[in-house]
Motif scaffolding. Structure first.
Motif, PDB file in Angstrom:
ATOM      1  N   SER A   1      60.254  21.008  23.642  1.00 30.29           N
ATOM      2  CA  SER A   1      59.192  21.718  22.923  1.00 30.29           C
ATOM      3  C   SER A   1      58.000  21.971  23.837  1.00 30.29           C
ATOM      4  O   SER A   1      57.405  23.054  23.815  1.00 30.29           O
ATOM      5  N   ALA A   2      57.648  20.988  24.656  1.00 30.74           N
ATOM      6  CA  ALA A   2      56.557  21.179  25.617  1.00 30.74           C
ATOM      7  C   ALA A   2      56.954  22.187  26.694  1.00 30.74           C
ATOM      8  O   ALA A   2      56.127  22.981  27.150  1.00 30.74           O
ATOM      9  N   GLU A   3      58.212  22.178  27.084  1.00 33.27           N
ATOM     10  CA  GLU A   3      58.720  23.162  28.041  1.00 33.27           C
ATOM     11  C   GLU A   3      58.571  24.579  27.468  1.00 33.27           C
ATOM     12  O   GLU A   3      58.150  25.500  28.172  1.00 33.27           O
ATOM     13  N   ALA A   4      58.892  24.752  26.199  1.00 31.42           N
ATOM     14  CA  ALA A   4      58.730  26.058  25.552  1.00 31.42           C
ATOM     15  C   ALA A   4      57.263  26.471  25.536  1.00 31.42           C
ATOM     16  O   ALA A   4      56.931  27.636  25.791  1.00 31.42           O
TER      17      ALA A   4
ATOM     18  N   ARG B   1      54.376  30.336  26.183  1.00 29.68           N
ATOM     19  CA  ARG B   1      52.996  30.609  25.799  1.00 29.68           C
ATOM     20  C   ARG B   1      52.015  30.540  26.961  1.00 29.68           C
ATOM     21  O   ARG B   1      51.170  31.407  27.105  1.00 29.68           O
ATOM     22  N   THR B   2      52.134  29.532  27.805  1.00 31.93           N
ATOM     23  CA  THR B   2      51.206  29.390  28.921  1.00 31.93           C
ATOM     24  C   THR B   2      51.517  30.390  30.037  1.00 31.93           C
ATOM     25  O   THR B   2      50.638  31.119  30.486  1.00 31.93           O
ATOM     26  N   LEU B   3      52.764  30.411  30.492  1.00 30.14           N
ATOM     27  CA  LEU B   3      53.144  31.290  31.599  1.00 30.14           C
ATOM     28  C   LEU B   3      53.633  32.661  31.128  1.00 30.14           C
ATOM     29  O   LEU B   3      53.788  33.568  31.946  1.00 30.14           O
ATOM     30  N   GLN B   4      53.903  32.795  29.848  1.00 31.12           N
ATOM     31  CA  GLN B   4      54.379  34.057  29.255  1.00 31.12           C
ATOM     32  C   GLN B   4      55.615  34.591  29.973  1.00 31.12           C
ATOM     33  O   GLN B   4      55.649  35.739  30.432  1.00 31.12           O
ATOM     34  N   LEU B   5      56.648  33.725  30.046  1.00 29.43           N
ATOM     35  CA  LEU B   5      57.919  34.076  30.678  1.00 29.43           C
ATOM     36  C   LEU B   5      59.056  33.965  29.654  1.00 29.43           C
ATOM     37  O   LEU B   5      59.848  33.039  29.692  1.00 29.43           O
ATOM     38  N   PRO B   6      59.175  34.932  28.729  1.00 39.46           N
ATOM     39  CA  PRO B   6      60.186  34.834  27.670  1.00 39.46           C
ATOM     40  C   PRO B   6      61.622  34.873  28.182  1.00 39.46           C
ATOM     41  O   PRO B   6      62.527  34.393  27.493  1.00 39.46           O
ATOM     42  N   ASP B   7      61.871  35.393  29.370  1.00 36.27           N
ATOM     43  CA  ASP B   7      63.237  35.457  29.895  1.00 36.27           C
ATOM     44  C   ASP B   7      63.674  34.166  30.579  1.00 36.27           C
ATOM     45  O   ASP B   7      64.809  34.068  31.045  1.00 36.27           O
ATOM     46  N   TYR B   8      62.803  33.173  30.635  1.00 33.14           N
ATOM     47  CA  TYR B   8      63.123  31.898  31.285  1.00 33.14           C
ATOM     48  C   TYR B   8      64.300  31.197  30.611  1.00 33.14           C
ATOM     49  O   TYR B   8      65.233  30.740  31.267  1.00 33.14           O
ATOM     50  N   PHE B   9      64.295  31.095  29.285  1.00 33.18           N
ATOM     51  CA  PHE B   9      65.235  30.220  28.592  1.00 33.18           C
ATOM     52  C   PHE B   9      66.708  30.609  28.607  1.00 33.18           C
ATOM     53  O   PHE B   9      67.532  29.716  28.684  1.00 33.18           O
ATOM     54  N   PRO B  10      67.087  31.831  28.558  1.00 29.96           N
ATOM     55  CA  PRO B  10      68.541  32.046  28.532  1.00 29.96           C
ATOM     56  C   PRO B  10      69.224  31.782  29.876  1.00 29.96           C
ATOM     57  O   PRO B  10      70.422  31.947  29.989  1.00 29.96           O
TER      58      PRO B  10
END
Length: 141
Positions: A36-39, A44-53
């Motif tokens: 959750s903190a990673e998300a 939110r902090t780095l605004q990198l939505p493509d990170y997770f997949p």
């Protein structure tokens, strides 16, 4: 944790589902809070939505220092400690808040290493410029 940058934190309450039969946190709850903190950090902090997949875990290490109990508040903090060409390591800490007679304090800490494996690839690939730039920019702040 103060030397890690960028970083992000979340606050949660230890819920019954987070505990084992004795009422303290189950070991898997720590990783859920870390994720959750990673998300919070990457979305939110780095605004990198493509990170997770594209970030399978390749190593994780947890050191348990104290129990966290049902109803107790916690803070989970994640910070990037190393950005390599194709992998990233972040460190985390879980702190319990004072609760009743419980003093609070560091309950768990460790590291998680992820590799950048974009969809369609079987092996780790170099991080995209957007990730490298976002991490570098946040470190400069």
């Amino acid at each position: 944790m103060s030397r890690l940058n960028p970083r992000a934190s979340i606050e949660r309450t230890v819920e019954w589902v987070d505990t084992d039969a004795s009422g303290h946190q189950h070991n898997s709850a720590v990783m859920r809070w870390v994720e959750s903190a990673e998300a919070e950090l990457f979305l939110r902090t780095l605004q990198l939505p493509d990170y997770f997949p594209s970030v399978p875990r390749i190593h994780q290490e947890i050191h348990f220092k104290a129990k966290l109990w049902f109803g107790q508040g916690i803070t989970a903090t994640v910070g990037i400690s190393k950005l390599g060409r194709t992998s990233m390591t972040y460190a985390f800490e879980i702190h319990g808040h004072p609760h009743g007679e419980l003093p609070g304090g560091l309950a768990a800490f460790g590291t998680v290493t992820v590799a950048h494996v974009p969809p369609g690839f079987q092996k780790a690939q170099p991080w995209p410029a957007a990730v490298v730039d976002a991490v570098a920019s946040a470190r400069d702040e």
